[in-house]
Design an enzyme around this catalytic site. Structure first.
Site, PDB file in Angstrom:
ATOM      1  N   HIS A  48       0.565  -2.980  68.728  1.00  0.00           N
ATOM      2  CA  HIS A  48       0.227  -4.153  67.931  1.00  0.00           C
ATOM      3  C   HIS A  48       0.724  -5.432  68.596  1.00  0.00           C
ATOM      4  O   HIS A  48       1.335  -6.296  67.966  1.00  0.00           O
ATOM      5  CB  HIS A  48       0.810  -4.016  66.524  1.00  0.00           C
ATOM      6  CG  HIS A  48       0.198  -2.904  65.735  1.00  0.00           C
ATOM      7  ND1 HIS A  48      -1.123  -2.866  65.388  1.00  0.00           N
ATOM      8  CD2 HIS A  48       0.748  -1.757  65.242  1.00  0.00           C
ATOM      9  CE1 HIS A  48      -1.385  -1.759  64.705  1.00  0.00           C
ATOM     10  NE2 HIS A  48      -0.269  -1.072  64.599  1.00  0.00           N
ATOM     11  N   ARG A  73       6.206   1.735  72.922  1.00  0.00           N
ATOM     12  CA  ARG A  73       5.170   2.363  72.122  1.00  0.00           C
ATOM     13  C   ARG A  73       3.810   2.065  72.755  1.00  0.00           C
ATOM     14  O   ARG A  73       3.351   0.926  72.723  1.00  0.00           O
ATOM     15  CB  ARG A  73       5.190   1.875  70.674  1.00  0.00           C
ATOM     16  CG  ARG A  73       4.092   2.563  69.845  1.00  0.00           C
ATOM     17  CD  ARG A  73       4.275   2.424  68.351  1.00  0.00           C
ATOM     18  NE  ARG A  73       4.014   1.069  67.866  1.00  0.00           N
ATOM     19  CZ  ARG A  73       3.897   0.767  66.564  1.00  0.00           C
ATOM     20  NH1 ARG A  73       4.033   1.716  65.643  1.00  0.00           N
ATOM     21  NH2 ARG A  73       3.691  -0.479  66.184  1.00  0.00           N
ATOM     22  N   ASP A  87       5.678   5.681  84.949  1.00  0.00           N
ATOM     23  CA  ASP A  87       5.841   5.268  86.345  1.00  0.00           C
ATOM     24  C   ASP A  87       6.502   3.899  86.451  1.00  0.00           C
ATOM     25  O   ASP A  87       7.204   3.611  87.422  1.00  0.00           O
ATOM     26  CB  ASP A  87       4.487   5.249  87.060  1.00  0.00           C
ATOM     27  CG  ASP A  87       3.985   6.641  87.418  1.00  0.00           C
ATOM     28  OD1 ASP A  87       4.764   7.608  87.284  1.00  0.00           O
ATOM     29  OD2 ASP A  87       2.814   6.766  87.818  1.00  0.00           O
ATOM     30  N   GLU A 151       2.318   8.932  60.429  1.00  0.00           N
ATOM     31  CA  GLU A 151       2.037   7.739  59.634  1.00  0.00           C
ATOM     32  C   GLU A 151       0.799   7.906  58.762  1.00  0.00           C
ATOM     33  O   GLU A 151       0.088   6.945  58.479  1.00  0.00           O
ATOM     34  CB  GLU A 151       1.884   6.518  60.542  1.00  0.00           C
ATOM     35  CG  GLU A 151       1.012   6.755  61.768  1.00  0.00           C
ATOM     36  CD  GLU A 151       1.064   5.588  62.741  1.00  0.00           C
ATOM     37  OE1 GLU A 151       1.252   4.439  62.306  1.00  0.00           O
ATOM     38  OE2 GLU A 151       0.909   5.829  63.957  1.00  0.00           O
ATOM     39  N   ASP A 177       1.584   2.153  57.809  1.00  0.00           N
ATOM     40  CA  ASP A 177       0.353   2.938  57.900  1.00  0.00           C
ATOM     41  C   ASP A 177       0.342   4.081  56.894  1.00  0.00           C
ATOM     42  O   ASP A 177      -0.721   4.459  56.391  1.00  0.00           O
ATOM     43  CB  ASP A 177       0.176   3.478  59.323  1.00  0.00           C
ATOM     44  CG  ASP A 177      -0.299   2.393  60.283  1.00  0.00           C
ATOM     45  OD1 ASP A 177      -1.439   1.923  60.125  1.00  0.00           O
ATOM     46  OD2 ASP A 177       0.475   2.008  61.168  1.00  0.00           O
TER      47      ASP A 177
END
Length: 254
Positions: A48, A73, A87, A151, A177
């Site tokens: 988000h 996230r 990576d 969620e 959520d």
């Protein structure tokens, strides 16, 4: 060169509570400032926020001199996106919207090299200190912390099967959520949502995994902690800035 240690993962294993902040502003200077504030962890959110891999790399570099762990996230449970964050040097990942054990296993596979997983091999990425960590490919999984986010009503009902997936290091509940899934969109403080969150946290703990949660409801934070929440996000950067700005303006309002 030794393998970089994941202090956040070690703390979860030791049963220590970890208090963190959510980061949605993609600015390295702000992350550096937050890194100096004494929190155990910062979650760099790309689900988000506009942040992409180069932004996250700069933010992790800004936080590196400070005793704080940075998690990331991704926008989705996507193998390619996960590989790129790993990576770049991320050691803790929070995978959103994991609905069942199959999706949890896919997340585990994404963070592990073959034959246990499908992570692509790079010999000179930041994760291995540009190839200077001896035995990185064999030891990488030891320091990677995989958190999965439940969620939805469906996912909440499958906590126990998700917790049984080898390689899942913690389970996070997303109240916003979950509220939407329960028919209370925009109202994560609804009593039914709060009850579901607390029940979920207790079940995660009973299943042997560290539970996590994000809530901006200060009165609810204590309830979550009592229910067993071990990694707790107690604030979100944009909202902290907004509330401080509004409060200061109110002091000087005509």
């Amino acid at each position: 060169m030794d393998m970089p240690k994941n202090a956040f993962k070690a703390a979860l294993k030791a049963g220590k509570r970890q208090i963190g902040l959510w980061v949605t502003v993609s600015d390295p200077a702000q992350v550096e400032m937050l890194a100096a504030c004494g929190y155990d962890w910062l979650m760099l959110d790309t689900e988000h926020s506009p942040a992409q891999v180069p932004d996250v790399l700069s933010m992790m570099q800004a936080a590196a001199p400070y005793p704080v762990s940075c998690g990331v996230r991704p926008g989705w449970n996507d193998t390619v996106e996960i590989k790129r964050f790993l990576d770049a040097g991320a050691q803790t990942l929070l995978i959103p919207y994991v609905q069942n054990a199959e999706e949890a296993r896919a997340a585990v596979a994404a963070v592990r090299y073959p034959p246990e997983g499908v992570r692509g091999v790079s010999g000179a990425s930041r994760s291995s200190r540009f190839g200077m960590v001896k035995g990185y490919l064999d030891k990488a999984a030891e320091e990677i912390c995989l958190l999965v986010q439940v969620e939805s009503v469906e996912a909440l009902g499958k906590i126990e099967e998700i917790a049984q997936v080898e390689g899942v290091d913690g389970i996070f509940i997303g109240p916003a959520d979950l509220a939407a899934s329960m028919g209370h969109v925009g109202n994560a403080s609804h009593p039914d949502v709060k009850a579901a969150v607390l029940d979920g946290l207790r079940r995660i703990k009973a299943a042997g995994k560290p539970p996590g949660v994000l809530t901006l409801d200060n009165s609810f934070l204590g309830d979550c902690a009592e229910a067993g929440a071990q990694f707790i996000a107690v604030g979100l950067d944009m909202i902290l800035l907004r509330e401080a700005a509004l409060s200061l303006r109110a002091e000087w309002a005509d």
